[in-house]
Enzyme design. Structure first.
Site, short mmCIF file in Angstrom:
data_model
loop_
_atom_site.label_atom_id
_atom_site.label_comp_id
_atom_site.label_asym_id
_atom_site.label_seq_id
_atom_site.Cartn_x
_atom_site.Cartn_y
_atom_site.Cartn_z
N THR B 183 0.98 -1.03 0.04
CA THR B 183 0.02 0.14 0.00
C THR B 183 0.79 1.27 0.00
O THR B 183 2.05 1.23 0.32
CB THR B 183 -0.96 0.18 1.22
OG1 THR B 183 -0.10 0.14 2.28
CG2 THR B 183 -1.84 -1.36 1.19
N GLU B 328 -6.24 -2.97 -1.11
CA GLU B 328 -6.64 -4.25 -0.55
C GLU B 328 -7.69 -4.69 -1.03
O GLU B 328 -8.34 -5.75 -0.73
CB GLU B 328 -7.00 -3.78 1.03
CG GLU B 328 -5.66 -3.45 1.77
CD GLU B 328 -5.34 -2.03 1.65
OE1 GLU B 328 -5.80 -1.30 0.96
OE2 GLU B 328 -4.69 -1.32 2.84
N LYS B 423 -11.15 14.99 17.15
CA LYS B 423 -12.05 15.05 18.23
C LYS B 423 -12.20 16.11 18.94
O LYS B 423 -11.06 16.44 19.67
CB LYS B 423 -12.04 13.69 19.19
CG LYS B 423 -13.12 13.38 19.77
CD LYS B 423 -13.09 11.84 20.35
CE LYS B 423 -14.45 11.66 20.89
NZ LYS B 423 -14.44 10.15 21.17
N TRP B 428 -16.93 14.70 16.68
CA TRP B 428 -15.90 14.60 15.33
C TRP B 428 -16.17 15.88 14.62
O TRP B 428 -17.13 16.22 14.14
CB TRP B 428 -16.34 13.28 14.96
CG TRP B 428 -16.11 12.16 15.60
CD1 TRP B 428 -17.16 11.10 16.20
CD2 TRP B 428 -14.87 11.75 15.99
NE1 TRP B 428 -16.47 10.17 16.92
CE2 TRP B 428 -15.12 10.44 16.80
CE3 TRP B 428 -13.36 12.06 15.55
CZ2 TRP B 428 -13.98 9.60 17.29
CZ3 TRP B 428 -12.56 11.28 16.06
CH2 TRP B 428 -12.91 10.05 17.06
#
Lengths: 527, 527
Positions: B183, B328, B423, B428
């Site tokens: 990745t 993936e 946060k 959030w």
């Protein structure tokens, strides 16, 4: 990579989740009588799995179906397969004796039957001790009871209502059986083909390629091929897998009914044998109607001569996509692209073809010569149900029994059945070539060439025709001169009032040979 | 049903047999420098398998590749995979240290390298004791030798000529590894994804569906995504599987080079990240050229705002097909149909999506709300190479790390990375939403929002921008008013001369956070 079983329940789950509002509709006589969204269908099918399990069915048990293209039949495909039972589709156009032999060999535990086929069922049941339950599909409120019981008789909706419960689909090995379908059996004892979840899943992905059946989520598919013919050519799997809306015409597939359905439902793609689309084309010509939504029809089951194909395209106002397949292939073998191709097209990925001589030796080159067609792939049978375990040659190929030629671009054209070949003076005559020439005559409705024993030559060909206006046999034979070798031309011609057809609609050559041998068909010597 | 292993060598075999005259071409600077038909390529690849085997490679051994989109690279894919070796594609835009760590972890026995990357190779080799052989691709007659040896140095063509011999492809278990790809590694240590033959085969069939990549035998595909990015998005498999002609652009993917290639080769479909097509569109605008053969381009790798998409379509004179994927996932996750869709489209059959809250609980309903995106399917990783064996949740889903929303019709839109969430005061803040609003300003080249520790709130967002003409920070923040909650609006803005980018082209937020924490980026308080 994640473990992920290739099981067919995933098709309906996919449609329910991602194309939940798309509908499957059922018609009767060209009018839609019921509609269901994929999510509703999926929930009902899944509960029906629970109902079937409650009848005592175990993994791998067979459920026979005798039905038309209906919602109940569609639901039963998934109810049976999703739960790990085997959906054994039966052709209602076979005789009761043939069907009883199949049900008995398959040891079907449950038979699901369309209500109008109850008389056929009654003739079958006494010979099928394995059947514990009968489920009546598409049923009016109270179907006449079966006496004496057992088997127990259920209305489909009652069974679903009283016994239905959620069932955990899949989870078993992808090589477990999902379906069972007997070949048309024009020659000898019918043979059962067992489809696995894996073979059906992979066949579906083969079919969905852009150069193959190429269904999309904006398509509306008319399934005019019966669901008892080789998985309905795989379309009950391919449609939900692609989110395609599906139109099930019920029993009526005449031109007028189909035209109405196509117009009312905005059908974009139709699938069925050539005869169906000829019927539709005739209807359109007579009625003057047109079908603007229809983009293409997919035909299979027989060679479609180019001239006929162009005529069909002109009358339907849609492209005609040609293909070749067989029950043992799940069933798609080759297919021309939607944009057009030659012959019956090429094999999409997942199937390989080989041409051999009669002894099984690979022909070199493979292009431009007629040979015996052998196939290998992920959705091809390696044997028959309760038959020989392995019919494959040393390279792993299955013998289709067809003769074929492949052109330079890889396009296949079927050239008859190998067992129909006639050996005359030590050389082969191919009836298919003669039939195709004589069959092009406008007065000829059906034509068949069979061999008869001959002391001098071994075998000689006999031409058998069903014509509209009566034809001079000599003139029919004249059509062949210069087009085939002189010694191929039959010296005898027989006219029949009605050509014997098998349940598949193909000419029943076994019966022709028997009728000829036993004097029920008389031929005139011409030459 | 017949046994039939889903191994990727079947793709090239299929093309060689059924589309033998179709070509794969390699270009350099927009000019084709070499052409090969699929049958020639297949024969060469197969002989190269024999050559690799002669070097002592065993089933499962890794072959690293450091190369551009070239014929040799394409041949090596199949030479390695067909023989049961593993093709480990390496990204030449990574640092020598990163690459050495990957080669060392993978224990590559052979490294195949483009000649212009020999300097990079020399920097890597001392740290990679596993490498016994180096193969120089695309090579001028005599590449400089490596000293001291070992490893042994081979010219690709010499190796093929002197050691090449026919090799029996496939025949091993379909779950054997075929490819290895790390990745991009924007966050921490790069992670290797192992593709199996089965996952690649099934991914290819998923991609070839008519509502997905939908390649056909009449298409000419320009592969503008590097073959070292997640199997080149699966296109080196899909193209031969569908008989699609393939154009490999080499290293040059600037607008002028691509325009020339598209015109000269009659390209119908292009595949690559958005930036590539923006470059092509700019070139067309400046040069006044048009590309009549080009029907569509497939983009992925980032969200494409609707306005940008329309602008691209107008300038290219072609449809733009959107998608979402990741290494993936092999890599296609969702894709809009070629005819157009919304967001990044739906998942084609074979992948399921689930949205959860931060704790992993499934959101109900799944539509219209932002959630953590989890995936399950036949071509999805369940862990990383030499990493944790199983990263899946209890239902078998893989956490993409992405936030996403799915609309009522099932179309996905990515809404940022979960780990980028900030946060603040127990709630959030999603940087992706702020970035998308500020990023729409024409003067803003790059924008990133990161969190910084805050005593009172836990974290507070900082806006970091790279702009063309200098912008008033207050005006940039004003863009947000009324569009996001007031407490989401950053109170600090930093300007950078050049945004740090990872090898994938994405903004390197880890580096931004480090630079900010260590004072290399200074922010101005605005509010």
């Amino acid at each position: 990579m994640q473990p992920y079983g290739l099981t067919v329940d995933k098709f309906l789950d996919h449609a329910a989740k991602w194309f939940n509002g798309h509908e499957v509709v059922e018609a009767d006589g060209g009018r839609v009588i019921e509609r269901a969204t994929y999510d509703a269908l999926c929930a009902r099918s899944n509960r029906m799995s629970g109902a079937l399990a409650s009848l005592g069915l175990m993994q791998g048990d067979r459920i026979g179906t005798l039905g038309w293209n209906s919602l109940h039949h569609f639901e039963l495909y998934y109810a049976a397969m999703g739960a790990g039972f085997v959906c054994h589709t039966l052709n209602p156009r076979l005789t009761a004796a043939q069907l009883a032999a199949m049900v008995d060999e398959a040891e079907d535990k449950v038979l699901a039957v369309a209500e109008d086929l109850m008389p056929l069922l009654r003739a079958i049941l006494p010979h099928c001790p394995s059947v514990d339950h009968v489920v009546v599909m598409d049923a009016a409120p109270s179907p006449a009871s079966l006496a004496p019981q057992p088997p127990l008789l259920w209305r489909y909706e009652t069974l679903l209502e009283t016994r239905g419960r959620p069932f955990r689909w899949g989870g078993f090995d992808e090589n477990e059986p999902a379906g069972l379908c007997y070949t048309s059996g024009t020659t000898g004892r019918p043979k059962g083909v067992v489809y696995t979840h894996r073979s059906n899943y992979l066949h579906t992905l083969r079919a969905l390629q852009a150069d193959a059946v190429a269904l999309t989520a904006r398509d509306v598919l008319l399934l005019a091929v019966p669901m008892f013919h080789a998985n309905g050519w795989g379309m009950p799997f391919a449609a939900p897998a692609a989110g395609t809306r599906l139109v099930l015409p019920g029993r009526a597939i005449d031109g007028a009914s189909l035209a109405r359905l196509i117009r009312d439902e905005g059908v974009t793609v139709g699938v069925g044998v050539q005869t169906i689309w000829l019927g539709l084309a005739d209807h359109l010509e007579q009625s003057g109607e047109s079908l603007p939504s229809l983009e293409r029809v997919l035909i299979g089951g027989s060679n479609c001569p180019d001239a006929l194909l162009r005529r069909l395209e002109a009358r339907l106002g849609a492209a005609v996509q040609t293909s070749w397949g067989m029950t043992e292939l799940s069933p798609i073998g080759t297919i021309a692209p939607p944009a057009g191709g030659a012959g019956a097209g090429r094999p999409p990925l997942g199937l390989d073809l080989k041409l051999t001589d009669a002894a099984g030796t690979r022909l070199e080159p493979q292009r431009g010569v007629l040979g015996h067609l052998k196939v290998k792939g992920h959705s091809v049978a390696d044997g028959y149900f309760r038959g020989d375990a392995d019919l494959l040659d040393a390279e792993g190929y299955f013998d289709t029994g067809d003769l074929a030629v492949i052109d330079k671009e890889g396009n296949l054209t079927i050239g008859g059945r190998a067992k129909d070949l006639i050996k005359s003076g030590g050389e082969w005559i191919n009836p298919a070539e003669i039939e195709s020439i004589v069959g092009a005559h406008p007065a000829v409705r059906h034509v068949a060439v069979i061999g008869r024993p001959d002391v001098k030559w071994g075998e000689r060909p006999v031409l058998i025709v069903e014509t509209g206006p009566k034809q001079d046999p000599g003139l029919l034979l004249n059509l062949l001169r210069g087009k085939v070798a002189d010694w191929w031309i039959p010296a005898e011609v027989a006219e029949v009032a009605a050509m014997p057809l098998a349940a598949s609609g193909k000419i029943d050559k076994n019966r022709l040979r028997a009728d000829f041998a036993e004097g029920r068909i008389a031929a005139t010597a011409v030459r």
